[in-house]
Motif scaffolding. Sequence first.
Motif, PDB file in Angstrom:
ATOM      1  N   LYS A   4       1.067  -1.285  -0.019  1.00 41.51           N
ATOM      2  CA  LYS A   4       0.196  -0.002   0.148  1.00 41.51           C
ATOM      3  C   LYS A   4       0.720   1.129   0.088  1.00 41.51           C
ATOM      4  N   LYS A   5       0.246   2.520  -0.201  1.00 39.57           N
ATOM      5  CA  LYS A   5       1.052   3.696  -0.189  1.00 39.57           C
ATOM      6  C   LYS A   5       1.574   4.053   1.231  1.00 39.57           C
ATOM      7  N   PRO A   6       2.841   4.297   1.404  1.00 36.25           N
ATOM      8  CA  PRO A   6       3.581   5.137   0.125  1.00 36.25           C
ATOM      9  C   PRO A   6       4.447   4.391  -0.781  1.00 36.25           C
ATOM     10  N   ALA A   7       4.306   3.112  -0.777  1.00 36.93           N
ATOM     11  CA  ALA A   7       4.742   2.347  -1.868  1.00 36.93           C
ATOM     12  C   ALA A   7       4.222   2.583  -3.126  1.00 36.93           C
ATOM     13  N   PRO A   8       4.908   2.801  -4.226  1.00 35.40           N
ATOM     14  CA  PRO A   8       4.341   3.190  -5.670  1.00 35.40           C
ATOM     15  C   PRO A   8       3.479   2.137  -6.525  1.00 35.40           C
ATOM     16  N   ASP A   9       3.330   1.108  -5.760  1.00 38.48           N
ATOM     17  CA  ASP A   9       2.812  -0.331  -6.515  1.00 38.48           C
ATOM     18  C   ASP A   9       1.603   0.327  -7.345  1.00 38.48           C
ATOM     19  N   VAL A  10       0.514   0.887  -6.542  1.00 39.18           N
ATOM     20  CA  VAL A  10      -0.561   1.286  -7.109  1.00 39.18           C
ATOM     21  C   VAL A  10      -0.718   2.167  -8.446  1.00 39.18           C
ATOM     22  N   TYR A  11       0.139   3.021  -8.430  1.00 37.68           N
ATOM     23  CA  TYR A  11       0.387   3.983  -9.445  1.00 37.68           C
ATOM     24  C   TYR A  11       1.161   3.133 -10.533  1.00 37.68           C
ATOM     25  N   LEU A  12       2.327   2.285 -10.376  1.00 42.13           N
ATOM     26  CA  LEU A  12       2.854   1.722 -11.332  1.00 42.13           C
ATOM     27  C   LEU A  12       2.085   0.617 -11.982  1.00 42.13           C
ATOM     28  N   MET A  13       1.131   0.066 -11.229  1.00 43.06           N
ATOM     29  CA  MET A  13       0.201  -0.992 -11.732  1.00 43.06           C
ATOM     30  C   MET A  13      -0.917  -0.164 -12.662  1.00 43.06           C
ATOM     31  N   ALA A  14      -1.321   1.072 -12.077  1.00 40.11           N
ATOM     32  CA  ALA A  14      -2.156   1.605 -13.272  1.00 40.11           C
ATOM     33  C   ALA A  14      -1.585   1.941 -14.432  1.00 40.11           C
ATOM     34  N   VAL A  15      -0.293   2.596 -14.515  1.00 36.47           N
ATOM     35  CA  VAL A  15       0.175   2.941 -15.861  1.00 36.47           C
ATOM     36  C   VAL A  15       0.455   1.696 -16.673  1.00 36.47           C
ATOM     37  N   GLU A  17      -1.104  -1.171 -16.559  1.00 37.64           N
ATOM     38  CA  GLU A  17      -2.288  -1.559 -16.932  1.00 37.64           C
ATOM     39  C   GLU A  17      -3.174  -0.974 -18.157  1.00 37.64           C
ATOM     40  N   MET A  18      -2.900   0.330 -17.953  1.00 35.17           N
ATOM     41  CA  MET A  18      -3.537   1.098 -19.089  1.00 35.17           C
ATOM     42  C   MET A  18      -2.714   1.485 -20.030  1.00 35.17           C
ATOM     43  N   GLY A  19      -1.330   0.884 -20.012  1.00 36.31           N
ATOM     44  CA  GLY A  19      -0.254   1.172 -21.542  1.00 36.31           C
ATOM     45  C   GLY A  19       0.044   2.725 -21.341  1.00 36.31           C
ATOM     46  N   LEU A  20       0.129   3.300 -20.273  1.00 37.44           N
ATOM     47  CA  LEU A  20       0.329   4.707 -20.134  1.00 37.44           C
ATOM     48  C   LEU A  20       1.975   4.930 -20.157  1.00 37.44           C
ATOM     49  N   GLU A  21       2.255   6.142 -20.493  1.00 40.75           N
ATOM     50  CA  GLU A  21       3.797   6.443 -20.363  1.00 40.75           C
ATOM     51  C   GLU A  21       3.670   7.219 -18.971  1.00 40.75           C
ATOM     52  N   LYS A  22       4.632   6.906 -18.024  1.00 44.08           N
ATOM     53  CA  LYS A  22       4.660   7.680 -16.829  1.00 44.08           C
ATOM     54  C   LYS A  22       4.967   9.335 -17.063  1.00 44.08           C
ATOM     55  N   GLY A  23       5.715   9.684 -17.727  1.00 45.01           N
ATOM     56  CA  GLY A  23       5.953  11.062 -18.332  1.00 45.01           C
ATOM     57  C   GLY A  23       4.877  11.963 -18.753  1.00 45.01           C
ATOM     58  N   ARG A  24       3.678  11.070 -19.000  1.00 41.22           N
ATOM     59  CA  ARG A  24       2.549  11.798 -19.704  1.00 41.22           C
ATOM     60  C   ARG A  24       1.390  11.876 -18.702  1.00 41.22           C
ATOM     61  N   SER A  31      -2.589  13.963   0.224  1.00 42.73           N
ATOM     62  CA  SER A  31      -1.804  13.667   1.544  1.00 42.73           C
ATOM     63  C   SER A  31      -0.231  13.265   1.371  1.00 42.73           C
ATOM     64  N   HIS A  32       0.423  13.239   2.624  1.00 40.65           N
ATOM     65  CA  HIS A  32       1.833  13.216   2.239  1.00 40.65           C
ATOM     66  C   HIS A  32       2.118  11.783   1.983  1.00 40.65           C
ATOM     67  N   ILE A  33       1.382  10.725   2.471  1.00 40.22           N
ATOM     68  CA  ILE A  33       1.863   9.542   1.854  1.00 40.22           C
ATOM     69  C   ILE A  33       1.281   9.251   0.443  1.00 40.22           C
ATOM     70  N   GLY A  34       0.493   9.837  -0.011  1.00 40.82           N
ATOM     71  CA  GLY A  34       0.050   9.797  -1.497  1.00 40.82           C
ATOM     72  C   GLY A  34       1.076  10.469  -2.294  1.00 40.82           C
ATOM     73  N   ALA A  38       3.634   8.885  -5.391  1.00 37.02           N
ATOM     74  CA  ALA A  38       3.719   9.245  -6.476  1.00 37.02           C
ATOM     75  C   ALA A  38       5.124   9.682  -6.753  1.00 37.02           C
ATOM     76  N   VAL A  39       6.018  10.140  -5.863  1.00 46.97           N
ATOM     77  CA  VAL A  39       7.310  10.425  -6.059  1.00 46.97           C
ATOM     78  C   VAL A  39       8.206   9.236  -6.265  1.00 46.97           C
ATOM     79  N   ALA A  40       7.847   8.279  -5.353  1.00 49.44           N
ATOM     80  CA  ALA A  40       8.656   6.866  -5.411  1.00 49.44           C
ATOM     81  C   ALA A  40       8.258   6.146  -6.940  1.00 49.44           C
ATOM     82  N   SER A  41       7.073   6.555  -7.588  1.00 47.00           N
ATOM     83  CA  SER A  41       6.489   6.073  -8.888  1.00 47.00           C
ATOM     84  C   SER A  41       7.195   6.632 -10.055  1.00 47.00           C
ATOM     85  N   GLY A  42       7.816   8.079  -9.797  1.00 48.39           N
ATOM     86  CA  GLY A  42       8.474   8.913 -10.821  1.00 48.39           C
ATOM     87  C   GLY A  42       7.321   9.299 -11.695  1.00 48.39           C
TER      88      GLY A  42
END
Length: 89
Positions: A4-15, A17-24, A31-34, A38-42
């Motif tokens: 769970k947050k603050p680990a970046p897993d949920v955001y990394l999975m989202a990009v 699964e949706m085939g997105l570029e993190k830079g876009r 919250s600071h945890i969120g 986000a920062v850890a996900s890049g």
Amino acid sequence: VKAKKPAPDVYLMAVEEMGLEKGRCVIVEDSHIGVGAAVASGISCIVTKSSYTAEEDFTGAKMIVEELGDCDDDGVVVTLETLSGLLES
């Protein structure tokens, strides 16, 4: 996701699964945890403060605002142009 947050897993999975570029992508957090996740996900992050999290440390966020849409107390309005400015070139 396993971690769970603050680990970046949920955001990394989202990009992934949706085939997105993190830079876009821009993550909206309140919250600071969120922000930590986000920062850890890049991925760029904008923070909308809430009455519960207003005094938290949002280090790493690209932008911090009172709210999205209408002008906040500082006269800042978040638009699509604002969000586009947070994307990687």
